[in-house]
Design an enzyme around this catalytic site. Structure first.
Site, PDB file in Angstrom:
ATOM      1  N   SER A  57      -1.261   5.221   4.208  1.00  0.00           N
ATOM      2  CA  SER A  57      -0.058   5.459   3.414  1.00  0.00           C
ATOM      3  C   SER A  57      -0.387   5.484   1.931  1.00  0.00           C
ATOM      4  O   SER A  57      -1.289   4.785   1.468  1.00  0.00           O
ATOM      5  CB  SER A  57       0.956   4.343   3.682  1.00  0.00           C
ATOM      6  N   GLU A  80       1.281   4.069  -0.124  1.00  0.00           N
ATOM      7  CA  GLU A  80       1.584   2.712  -0.611  1.00  0.00           C
ATOM      8  C   GLU A  80       0.314   1.887  -0.759  1.00  0.00           C
ATOM      9  O   GLU A  80       0.322   0.845  -1.404  1.00  0.00           O
ATOM     10  CB  GLU A  80       2.558   2.013   0.346  1.00  0.00           C
ATOM     11  N   TYR A  96       3.402  -4.385   3.170  1.00  0.00           N
ATOM     12  CA  TYR A  96       3.193  -3.158   3.955  1.00  0.00           C
ATOM     13  C   TYR A  96       1.952  -2.435   3.450  1.00  0.00           C
ATOM     14  O   TYR A  96       1.075  -2.047   4.236  1.00  0.00           O
ATOM     15  CB  TYR A  96       4.418  -2.246   3.856  1.00  0.00           C
TER      16      TYR A  96
END
Length: 327
Positions: free
Chosen positions: A129, A131, A153
């Site tokens: 991701s 992120e 996350y």
């Protein structure tokens, strides 16, 4: 020649459903891992798969149980495994850091271990991701950009990425990671800001709501269409050698731009309905994510072809149709 067999975790989600459809078109035998509750409530939990349910095989298992994953891998013996399942809503990961880290890290480790032991020739895809970059030191971000995650996350995805790389290097698995930037569609969960906006527009048009509360309107994301991104996942596993790839559109937009466009598609002015709510801001914001997918274009031959406006329009029109609202 027997059809290739694919195993997808997270098959009930946005990406999993598009990937299942894509692989079926390619002639694959498609298996998916789901939680038992999904099999007990198929109308709601399997809704994204409604068009292909009769053509796929679902197996009940939990990412938190090595034994259950071992059992499925032993039964399926997949040629390709796409690990998409995760606790993926960033805001929830601040609320429940322990389960986010536990499910995302251990689930990836358990699955890699099961494949190494039972199906070592299986090609493995890990869903990374953007992120993972978090507070990135450079814009745009590519495969060499240092990770600086800003949520549990993001941290769990960095750990999964490193586990995948380690199994590739230590055990010779054909294991690749896709570092996917934000990808959306009409199948996106309602908790994500893009779907929150498109469904909010539909609710306002239908007279079911008068306002839409949003967090940081200036946060910028590189938003693409999930349907295009699942093709890149498949392309990675067709390469002679495993590797890691950034998948992105190469342009980013603010939450404000998304809202402005979504409301305008419905003939509305977002300023009349959007209410900024500081309570919806993240504890640690990631302000500007922008991906450089040059490597994927050069090595995979992948290209992105859906414009930002086309994506937003498809989402708004879909949500309006769901509520019976003409545009």
């Amino acid at each position: 020649m027997a059809a290739k067999r694919a195993l997808i975790t997270g098959i009930t989600g946005q990406d999993g459903s598009y990937l299942a459809e894509f692989l079926l078109e390619k002639g694959y035998e498609v298996h998916g891992i789901v939680r038992r509750v999904a099999l007990e409530d198929p109308e709601h939990r399997l809704s994204r798969l409604s068009g292909v349910l009769d053509r796929i095989v679902l197996h009940a298992a939990s990412l938190e149980s090595y034994a259950s994953l071992h059992q499925v891998v032993e039964k399926v013996r997949p040629d390709e495994c796409y690990h998409l399942a995760a606790q993926s809503f960033v805001s929830y990961s601040f609320d429940d850091e322990f389960s986010t880290l536990n499910v995302n890290i251990n689930g990836t480790h358990y699955l890699l271990a099961a494949i190494k032991n039972l199906a070592p020739a299986c090609r493995f895809y890990f869903a990374g991701s953007s992120e993972m970059f978090g507070r990135a030191e450079q814009v745009p971000q590519n495969e060499l950009t240092r990770f600086h995650p800003r949520s549990s996350y993001g941290i769990s995805k960095v750990a999964g990425y490193e586990l995948t790389r380690n199994y590739r290097e230590a055990y010779g698995l054909h294991a690749s990671s896709g570092i996917l930037f934000n990808h959306e569609s009409p199948r996106r969960g309602f908790e994500f800001v893009t779907r929150k906006i498109s469904s909010g527009v539909a609710r306002i048009r239908a007279g079911r709501a008068r306002e839409l509360r949003l967090g940081n309107l200036e946060a910028r994301r590189d938003w693409g269409h999930a349907r295009e991104y699942v093709k890149a996942m498949w392309m990675m596993l067709q390469q002679p050698e495993p590797d890691d790839y950034v998948i992105a559109t190469g342009e980013n937009h603010s939450v404000r731009e998304f809202a402005e466009l979504a409301f305008s598609i419905a003939g509305l002015d977002y300023r009349d309905y959007v209410v900024p709510d500081p309570a919806l801001h993240r504890p640690a914001e990631v302000n500007a994510l922008l991906g450089d997918c040059s490597k994927a274009k050069a090595k995979l031959g992948w290209d992105y072809r859906i414009s930002f406006e086309e994506l937003v329009r498809e989402m708004v029109e879909s949500d309006c149709r769901l509520l019976g609202v003409p545009l």
